[in-house]
Structure formats: structure tokens, C-alpha cells
Design an enzyme around this catalytic site. Structure first.
Site, short mmCIF file in Angstrom:
data_model
loop_
_atom_site.label_atom_id
_atom_site.label_comp_id
_atom_site.label_asym_id
_atom_site.label_seq_id
_atom_site.Cartn_x
_atom_site.Cartn_y
_atom_site.Cartn_z
N LYS A 252 -7.81 -0.56 -6.15
CA LYS A 252 -6.65 -0.33 -5.18
C LYS A 252 -7.80 -0.30 -3.94
O LYS A 252 -8.39 0.59 -3.60
CB LYS A 252 -6.06 1.21 -5.28
CG LYS A 252 -5.15 1.13 -4.09
CD LYS A 252 -4.48 2.53 -4.17
CE LYS A 252 -3.41 2.62 -3.17
NZ LYS A 252 -3.74 2.31 -1.68
N ARG A 257 -2.56 -5.04 3.74
CA ARG A 257 -1.79 -5.86 3.02
C ARG A 257 -1.62 -7.01 3.65
O ARG A 257 -1.61 -7.27 4.97
CB ARG A 257 -0.40 -4.96 2.77
CG ARG A 257 0.43 -5.95 1.89
CD ARG A 257 0.04 -5.51 0.59
NE ARG A 257 0.90 -6.01 -0.54
CZ ARG A 257 1.68 -5.22 -1.36
NH1 ARG A 257 1.98 -3.76 -1.01
NH2 ARG A 257 2.38 -5.69 -2.48
N ARG A 272 2.41 -6.02 6.07
CA ARG A 272 3.60 -5.47 5.29
C ARG A 272 4.67 -5.26 6.17
O ARG A 272 5.76 -4.91 6.00
CB ARG A 272 3.16 -4.66 4.43
CG ARG A 272 3.03 -3.47 5.20
CD ARG A 272 2.12 -2.52 4.01
NE ARG A 272 3.25 -1.08 3.74
CZ ARG A 272 2.61 -0.21 3.04
NH1 ARG A 272 1.34 -0.15 2.69
NH2 ARG A 272 3.18 1.01 2.95
N GLU A 302 -4.87 -7.85 -0.37
CA GLU A 302 -5.54 -6.86 0.45
C GLU A 302 -6.59 -7.40 1.18
O GLU A 302 -7.50 -7.80 0.57
CB GLU A 302 -5.58 -5.58 -0.42
CG GLU A 302 -6.10 -4.31 0.34
CD GLU A 302 -4.78 -3.37 0.96
OE1 GLU A 302 -3.62 -3.87 0.55
OE2 GLU A 302 -5.15 -2.51 1.17
N PHE A 343 -3.90 -10.43 -5.42
CA PHE A 343 -3.73 -9.60 -6.63
C PHE A 343 -2.20 -10.16 -7.15
O PHE A 343 -1.82 -9.81 -8.17
CB PHE A 343 -3.54 -8.21 -6.36
CG PHE A 343 -2.78 -7.64 -5.42
CD1 PHE A 343 -1.59 -7.40 -5.28
CD2 PHE A 343 -3.54 -7.09 -4.33
CE1 PHE A 343 -0.94 -7.14 -4.22
CE2 PHE A 343 -2.76 -6.45 -3.24
CZ PHE A 343 -1.66 -6.50 -3.00
N ARG A 419 10.01 0.20 -4.02
CA ARG A 419 8.82 0.99 -4.34
C ARG A 419 8.94 1.14 -5.82
O ARG A 419 10.27 1.88 -6.33
CB ARG A 419 9.00 2.43 -3.44
CG ARG A 419 7.69 3.32 -3.99
CD ARG A 419 7.49 4.60 -3.13
NE ARG A 419 7.27 4.24 -1.68
CZ ARG A 419 6.29 3.68 -1.23
NH1 ARG A 419 5.16 3.92 -2.06
NH2 ARG A 419 5.93 3.72 0.00
P1 AMP Z 1 0.03 3.15 -0.53
O1 AMP Z 1 -0.27 2.47 0.92
O2 AMP Z 1 -1.00 4.39 -0.69
O3 AMP Z 1 1.41 3.62 -0.62
O4 AMP Z 1 -0.53 2.04 -1.49
C1 AMP Z 1 -0.13 0.92 -1.65
C2 AMP Z 1 -0.87 -0.21 -0.98
O5 AMP Z 1 -2.08 -0.28 -1.65
C3 AMP Z 1 -0.08 -1.36 -1.15
O6 AMP Z 1 0.81 -1.72 0.19
C4 AMP Z 1 -1.40 -2.44 -0.89
O7 AMP Z 1 -1.56 -2.70 0.66
C5 AMP Z 1 -2.62 -1.50 -1.09
N1 AMP Z 1 -3.25 -2.20 -2.52
C6 AMP Z 1 -4.60 -2.12 -2.47
N2 AMP Z 1 -5.02 -2.72 -3.65
C7 AMP Z 1 -3.98 -3.23 -4.55
C8 AMP Z 1 -3.90 -3.88 -5.40
N3 AMP Z 1 -4.80 -4.26 -6.43
N4 AMP Z 1 -2.19 -4.12 -6.07
C9 AMP Z 1 -1.33 -3.95 -5.13
N5 AMP Z 1 -1.37 -3.33 -3.97
C10 AMP Z 1 -2.78 -3.02 -3.53
#
Ligand code: AMP
Length: 568
Positions: A252, A257, A272, A302, A343, A419
Site C-alpha cells: 500500500k 492515486r 481520484r 499510485e 496496480f 468502497r
Molecule cells: P486510504 O486512502 O487509506 O483509504 O487507502 C486507499 C488508497 O490507497 C487508495 O485510494 C490508493 O490511493 C492507495 N493505494 C496505495 N497502494 C495501493 C494499491 N496497491 N492498490 C490500491 N490502492 C492503493
């Protein structure tokens, strides 16, 4: 169509909080809405174009006040005073227009075409005399509006329609107006919305009543789509339960994004938030043209910053200025280099791959993309059914300065804007929340004239409800930190809705990431919680308001607190 009819619909929709009633009201309206009036669909969401379009209405409260003043002949000062006591500029204009309308008869009938025509002229205005021209366009509408019409016109102008209609309400209303509302048509409409990202287009096709035609709606290169979002897991066991075994485990990445479109020699980059950032990242355009095979495609990725000397990955904050900055781009590009970690593939050579299983999409991705570290690579990934192995990979991601891992179901399709439970994130419960600024206080002494202390809120139980959870004043003017009192004051001043002494109430809009030492129960804030030692870490222009932490997330963070210490 007469604007009166739309204003009446807004009234009816606001009169109930029940979702089913809203759907029924809207469905009736839609079944009478003609093809020619399809752009009314944008007005329903308080917009003038589809969401991804950069041309936004963008009228500040101050400008709206001037226009209301001009249309009613009441001094701006007086309008502001009313606003401070009523708290909603829409209500204010309704009241003031009511008073006025008793003495003058308005001559024109306002139509939705005219409203759209004038509002659509606003974003394009530039240069000298812009403000006057804008006021002119708005005043023209207001003078032919009834008081109710004025109320919704003003709310539309300032981007605060308050009718409680979400995309899902519109989807269900279309399903019930044009099909016998069942799960299937609702799902097909949703997929069409996801791909077209344009309610007017979907309305147009849905109105024909043929599901087959809706199914043909496809992605278009150059037109942004919403990114799929992840749920959370707190252990690998829970993660595997959600996404199935085996699954893909990916880094992650702690960046932002980037959804990449390409057709021939043309490349488009979107965030995004659906903003086009192609100009800000010329190097990415190059990487795409050179290192990815295919005539046309859409990739999900990302972008992560790294230190140009040590090559270590940096956090999101370090590169956040690259998203916004429109000048000195090549200089910034050298100073703050990024690596694109791809990804997913959502479209390839003329066909959407959204409905293909992830396993197939990720294989395709690895076939068409040649890794060039520190430029563009396929995300680091393993496929496993073993908790220990997953945990090892997770530790490696953390050592690499990344946030944790994502666990992805191998059989899942890609659902834009949702989501979903078939992609979950696993990260250490760092004490970090995304919150919105809802108030501020002017400083004294050295800081006088600047807003210097900021009230943070999380989401409440109802949509649009924000509850205070803490105040932050430090961690702002630190070196190399983009957030300063000056920049925050500039950003927040246009959003001030009320002022009392040193305190200002602020329209919830600016989302920030905040770290803290501890969450405590507290009677001092209306959320019932307080953050100890909160500190800003980043502005989050890439995060929409609806994704800030809500009461549930806060209480989960509270409950997890003990366990967190493990992570240090
Ligand atoms: P969060 O912002 O904590 O809700 O986490 C989701 C975000 O993680 C996504 O919107 C992406 O921007 C980011 N992200 C980072 N690495 C990945 C990955 N391998 N696959 C999908 N999302 C990822």
C-alpha cells in the site's frame, strides 16, 4: 422547462428525510422530464456539467452577497447581517426576495435553460471586469426569480444545495421511473453511471427503457472515472475472511492515486478527485508512451515520491505540492521525483476490463508494462494464502516506508467509486485521522491578523453533520511544511460563514490529515471525543469530504489504542 418546477422538486425533496419518499418524488419528476431537458440532471446534483468537468460554478459567498444585494436593492452589509443571523444564504435570499416581490412584479419566467446558460458562462470569465460580469449574470437570474427560486439558485451558486439527494437516490429513481424497480436494473444503471460518469447521458438512455442499451455504455479514454476504494482490516485473518484465500497482497503505497488514460500518442492523468493533472507530470506521460504496450488503455496507480539522493521512498506530504503547482514544473520534477506504481488495468485496446476478475487484470498489467524502477513499475505483489507470509511481506512494505499492504480478491471485478469489501487495507493503527476544519480563531501578538488555531471535526451520524473533536495550533509553520498560518488563512477566509469576536465558523471543506497522541472521551467537544496533542501533517485536497473519519472510525481508533502501542 420552467425553473419553478425544479425549485418545487427541491422543496419536495427537502421536505422529507426518508430515502424511499425521496426516491418516489424524484422518480415521478424523472418520468416527466423530457430528453431535451436532460441537463437538468446536472442541476439535480447542484452542478452544471458532469462531475469530472473542470468548469465549476465557483461563486464565493461574498460574490453571492453582492448579487443578492444588487437584485434586491438591499445594502451588502445588511445582507451579510441577515446571513450571520440566519446562517444560510439561500434562506436569506428567499426572505429578501419575498419582501421585494411585494412591491414589484417580476416580468420574466425563469427557465432551466436560462439558468444553465448563465451559470455556464461563469467559469469561463477571466481578466478585467470579471467580477462585475459575474454579478451581472447572477443578478439577471435573481431578478426574474420568485423567492423560492432565488433560494435554490443561490444555494446552487455557492455549492450547497441541501436537498439530501445522493447518486444512489438518483439511480433508484431512474430504476423506478423507467424499469420495474428491481435489483437487476438498479445494478445495470449503476454500472452505466460508473462508466459514463455523466447522469445526463445515463438518463437519456435509461429513458428508452431498454436495459440492453444501458449495458452498452462504455468507458471513454480521456474521461475520468472514479477510483475503487478499500475497506479496512485489522488482522490478516480478517483480511483473508473478507477477500478469500489465496489472495493478492500488494504494497500500500503512501502517495496519491493517479488514473492514467492513453490513446495513441495522447495521455491523460487524473487524480481520484477527477482532476486532470497531466500538465503537472510530463515525465509520467513519457513513461507511459515508452514503457507500456498497447494502443489504448486505462491504468490505476499510485504515484510515490522518493528522495533523489538516497532513493528512499518519501511520504505523501513531501510531494503533495506537485499536484497543485502549475509553474516551475521541470524544476519541481527534478527536486521531487516520483515513481508510478501501477496496480490495475481498467480498459485495454478498445475494451473495458472492469468486469474481468482481478487475477486476469493483474496478469495483463504485468504483460504490458515493463518495469523501470524509479520511473514506473507494476506494484509489488505476492499471491498467498498464508498469514505468516503475508505478515512478512507487510513488514517489508513498512521497512520500505510504505503504509502497509492491500489484500485483493483474485476473482473480484473493478467497481469505480465504490468502497468494496474485496479489496482491504492493512496498516498499523498509527494515530492518524483525516478531519475537516470547521472553525478557527484569530491569533494575537505575532500572529494577529492570521487565523492561528483551528477547530477539527469528524463526520457525525447523519450525512452533512460534522462534530468537533479537537483544536490544533501547532505543527503548522514547521520547516518544509506546506501548511503555514498564512496559507491556511488564505484558504479558509473565503469559507468563513460567521464571525464572533476572535472566532470564525468555517464551512466544512478543507480536509486535513492530523496525527495525535491519544483519543480521550471528552465533554468539551460535541463529538464526545477529544484528540490529545493533535498536529497537522498534510492538507488533503485529494480526499473528498465524505471520506473523513466519522464517529465509528474515531471510536474504533479509541478501542484500538492499547493495541497500537505494539507498533510504537
Ligand atoms: P486510504 O486512502 O487509506 O483509504 O487507502 C486507499 C488508497 O490507497 C487508495 O485510494 C490508493 O490511493 C492507495 N493505494 C496505495 N497502494 C495501493 C494499491 N496497491 N492498490 C490500491 N490502492 C492503493
Amino acid at each position: 422547462m420552467q425553473y419553478k418546477k425544479l425549485a418545487q422538486l427541491y422543496e419536495d425533496l427537502s421536505s422529507t428525510t426518508k430515502r424511499l419518499e425521496k426516491i418516489e418524488i424524484l422518480s415521478k419528476f424523472l418520468s416527466y422530464l423530457s430528453k431535451e431537458d436532460r441537463d437538468v440532471m446536472y442541476l439535480l446534483e447542484g452542478m452544471i456539467y458532469p462531475e469530472y468537468d473542470d468548469r465549476k460554478i465557483g461563486i464565493s459567498n461574498q460574490l453571492a452577497i453582492k448579487a443578492i444585494s444588487k437584485a434586491t436593492g438591499i445594502e451588502p452589509k445588511q445582507v451579510t447581517k441577515e446571513w450571520k443571523s440566519i446562517g444560510d444564504l439561500g434562506e436569506v435570499s428567499k426572505k429578501l426576495m419575498q419582501n421585494k416581490k411585494q412591491s414589484t412584479l417580476h416580468s420574466h419566467v425563469l427557465t432551466t435553460e436560462k439558468v444553465l446558460e448563465n451559470l455556464r458562462k461563469l467559469p469561463g470569465l477571466e481578466g478585467k471586469g470579471t467580477v462585475d460580469k459575474k454579478i451581472g449574470l447572477i443578478t439577471e437570474l435573481l431578478t426574474s426569480a420568485s423567492s423560492i427560486e432565488a433560494q435554490y439558485l443561490v444555494r446552487t451558486l455557492i455549492g450547497d444545495l441541501r436537498i439530501g439527494v445522493q447518486e444512489s437516490t438518483i439511480r433508484e429513481a431512474m430504476s423506478s421511473a423507467f424499469f420495474d424497480r428491481n435489483g437487476k436494473s438498479s445494478e445495470i444503471i449503476q454500472k452505466a453511471i460508473d462508466k459514463a460518469n455523466d447522469l445526463a447521458i445515463v438518463f437519456d438512455i435509461a429513458k428508452k427503457g431498454k436495459l440492453k442499451e444501458l449495458e452498452k455504455v462504455s468507458l471513454e479514454i480521456g474521461k475520468p472515472i472514479k477510483a475503487m476504494l478499500a475497506q479496512k482490516a485489522t488482522s490478516f485473518k480478517e483480511g483473508f475472511e473478507k477477500v478469500g484465500k489465496p489472495c493478492a497482497v500488494e504494497y500500500k503505497y503512501d502517495g496519491f492515486r493517479m488514473i492514467i488514460h492513453k490513446r495513441g500518442k495522447e495521455v491523460f492523468l487524473f487524480t481520484r478527485m477527477l482532476e486532470n493533472v497531466t500538465k503537472q507530470f510530463p515525465e509520467v506521460v513519457e513513461y507511459i508512451l515508452e514503457y507500456v504496450k498497447g494502443n489504448s488503455f486505462i491504468l490505476d496507480s499510485e504515484a510515490v515520491g522518493f528522495n533523489k539522493k538516497t532513493k528512499e521512498y518519501t511520504d505523501f506530504q513531501a510531494i503533495s505540492q506537485r499536484i497543485r503547482r502549475k509553474y516551475d514544473i521541470s524544476k519541481l520534477q527534478k527536486e521531487l521525483p516520483i515513481e508510478v506504481n501501477v496496480f490495475d488495468v481498467l480498459y485495454y485496446n478498445g475494451k473495458s476490463t472492469l468486469d474481468e476478475p482481478f487475477e486476469k487484470r493483474t496478469k495483463l498489467l504485468r504483460k504490458i508494462l515493463k518495469d523501470h524502477p524509479y520511473k514506473i513499475i507494476a506494484s509489488k505483489m505476492i499471491i498467498t494464502d498464508d498469514e505468516k507470509e503475508a505478515d512478512k511481506f507487510y513488514k517489508k512494505a513498512l521497512d520500505d516506508n510504505q503504509e502497509g499492504v492491500m489484500m485483493k480478491s483474485l476473482s473480484a471485478d473493478y467497481r469505480p467509486g465504490r468502497r468494496v469489501g474485496n479489496m482491504v487495507k492493512m496498516k498499523p493503527e498509527e494515530r492518524d485521522l483525516d478531519l475537516v476544519i470547521t472553525g478557527a480563531e484569530y491569533g494575537t501578538g505575532k500572529r494577529s491578523g492570521w487565523l492561528s488555531s483551528f477547530i477539527l471535526s469528524c463526520g457525525g451520524e447523519k450525512k452533512g453533520e460534522y462534530l468537533e473533536i479537537g483544536k490544533v495550533g501547532t505543527g503548522i509553520a514547521e520547516k518544509d511544511n506546506e501548511i503555514t498560518f498564512e496559507s491556511l488563512t488564505e484558504l479558509l477566509t473565503p469559507l468563513i460563514t460567521k464571525e464572533k469576536g476572535k472566532n470564525a465558523e468555517i464551512k466544512p471543506k478543507i480536509v486535513v490529515s492530523v496525527t495525535y497522541q491519544e483519543i480521550q472521551r471528552s465533554p468539551n467537544y460535541n463529538s464526545g471525543w477529544a484528540l490529545r496533542f493533535p498536529r497537522f501533517t498534510a492538507l488533503r485536497p485529494d480526499k473528498p469530504l465524505k471520506e473523513i473519519a466519522d464517529l465509528k472510525e474515531v471510536s474504533e481508533a479509541f478501542n484500538n489504542q492499547k493495541r497500537n502501542w505494539r507498533f510504537g
